[in-house]
Write a protein that holds these residues in place. Structure first.
Motif, PDB file in Angstrom:
ATOM      1  N   LEU A  11      26.081 -26.693  11.781  1.00  0.00           N
ATOM      2  CA  LEU A  11      26.652 -26.132  13.002  1.00  0.00           C
ATOM      3  C   LEU A  11      28.077 -26.616  13.214  1.00  0.00           C
ATOM      4  N   VAL A  12      28.291 -27.937  13.166  1.00  0.00           N
ATOM      5  CA  VAL A  12      29.625 -28.479  13.408  1.00  0.00           C
ATOM      6  C   VAL A  12      30.566 -28.112  12.261  1.00  0.00           C
ATOM      7  N   ASP A  13      30.062 -28.120  11.029  1.00  0.00           N
ATOM      8  CA  ASP A  13      30.871 -27.767   9.863  1.00  0.00           C
ATOM      9  C   ASP A  13      31.377 -26.326   9.969  1.00  0.00           C
ATOM     10  N   GLY A  14      30.569 -25.445  10.539  1.00  0.00           N
ATOM     11  CA  GLY A  14      30.942 -24.041  10.640  1.00  0.00           C
ATOM     12  C   GLY A  14      31.522 -23.642  11.985  1.00  0.00           C
ATOM     13  N   LEU A  15      31.760 -24.617  12.860  1.00  0.00           N
ATOM     14  CA  LEU A  15      32.203 -24.309  14.218  1.00  0.00           C
ATOM     15  C   LEU A  15      33.550 -23.605  14.249  1.00  0.00           C
ATOM     16  N   TYR A  16      34.469 -24.015  13.380  1.00  0.00           N
ATOM     17  CA  TYR A  16      35.811 -23.415  13.374  1.00  0.00           C
ATOM     18  C   TYR A  16      35.741 -21.928  13.061  1.00  0.00           C
ATOM     19  N   ASP A  17      34.950 -21.570  12.070  1.00  0.00           N
ATOM     20  CA  ASP A  17      34.825 -20.154  11.709  1.00  0.00           C
ATOM     21  C   ASP A  17      34.099 -19.364  12.788  1.00  0.00           C
ATOM     22  N   ARG A  18      33.230 -20.025  13.524  1.00  0.00           N
ATOM     23  CA  ARG A  18      32.423 -19.357  14.540  1.00  0.00           C
ATOM     24  C   ARG A  18      33.148 -19.207  15.873  1.00  0.00           C
TER      25      ARG A  18
END
Length: 300
Positions: free
Chosen positions: A257-264
């Protein structure tokens, strides 16, 4: 035979790893550095995504100081936090099995370092550390990397002074956090202090990310009223940590979740990360060995 069986069972119990607990809620700790309500507001988007991801209620905790988050992680009342490097070192030194670092914030140039920034009011005439003889100097929190640990080591080594009140500096005090230091300097309550910033971008913006950027965004300070008087060597950005005893699927989901937060959601990433960033990348324990050593040396 019973004796042998008992011995085998005892050995088996000792050898078995501790079972990870089930969770009915997920608790995120937020370090000090700005007022509690602003911290809670900044992380609410992450809390909402966490509830959606895990299917349990997410609670945010914003203790008054860094140690509140550290003790929460050690005591099992906080599940995840974005610690400073010194805060991670403090947690690790008290219990190496308490947490594991999983991710680190990435700057716009791809690096994951930042700086302790010394600053003063522009109209004070202070432009360098040497100008602070007999004046008041402010640290943030004793568990802050940039707000205490690194400047308390580098400034004495660089200028052959001590950080004891009444020696070179007239007074050295703790303000309580980064925001408090910035407000105290800007308001003339102390002559100078230290805080954190990535050191990239424009001074007028409070750089790209960090406490100065947060203060600018909150309307607390005009950077044109301040001047940078000192900068530390690069410091490794602190890690996002998870309690080791969390279920493996929970740790995997939260890391993703945190790893993909920027893209999301880049707006959410901005508020969580304290400014402009490319998001988060994986990090491990070895990245903080130098900070752990510095923390140990400071406490001896």
């Amino acid at each position: 035979m019973k004796t042998i069986l008992s011995a085998l069972l005892a050995t088996t119990v000792i050898a078995m790893p501790a079972m990870a607990e089930d969770i009915t809620e997920f608790r995120i700790g937020i370090l000090g550095g700005e007022n509690a309500q602003d911290r809670l507001n900044s992380f609410q988007c992450l809390a909402d995504y966490t509830t959606e991801t895990l299917g349990v209620e997410t609670k945010l905790f914003a203790p008054a100081d860094y140690n509140g988050v550290i003790q929460g992680l050690l005591g099992g009342t906080i599940d995840m936090a974005w610690l400073g490097a010194s805060g991670y070192a403090a947690t690790y030194l008290q219990d190496p099995e308490a947490v594991e670092p999983v991710l680190v914030k990435i700057n716009l140039d791809g690096s994951y370092g930042y700086h302790s920034i010394g600053f003063a009011r522009k109209d004070s005439g202070i432009t360098k550390i040497e100008d602070l003889q007999g004046k008041t100097f402010g640290f943030g929190d004793p568990n802050s990397t940039s707000g205490y640990l690194i400047p308390s080591i580098e400034i004495p080594a660089e200028y052959n002074v001590t950080m004891e009140s009444g020696d070179f500096f007239g007074e050295v005090r703790f303000t309580g956090g980064h925001e408090q230091t910035i407000v105290a300097v800007a308001g003339g309550d102390i002559n100078a202090g230290v805080t954190w910033a990535d050191g990239q971008g424009e001074w007028e913006d409070g750089y790209n990310s960090g406490a100065l950027r947060k203060a600018v965004d909150a309307g607390l300070v005009d950077m044109n009223d301040l001047v940078e008087i000192w900068r530390s060597k690069p410091i490794p950005e602190g890690p996002v940590v998870l309690r080791k005893t969390l279920p493996e699927d929970v740790k995997a989901k939260m890391t993703a979740l945190v790893d993909g937060l920027y893209d999301r959601d880049q707006d959410c990433t901005y508020t969580v990360a304290g400014g402009e960033t490319l998001g988060f990348d994986p990090i491990g324990h070895d990245a903080y060995l130098s900070i752990i050593a510095a923390r140990q040396a400071k406490s001896n």
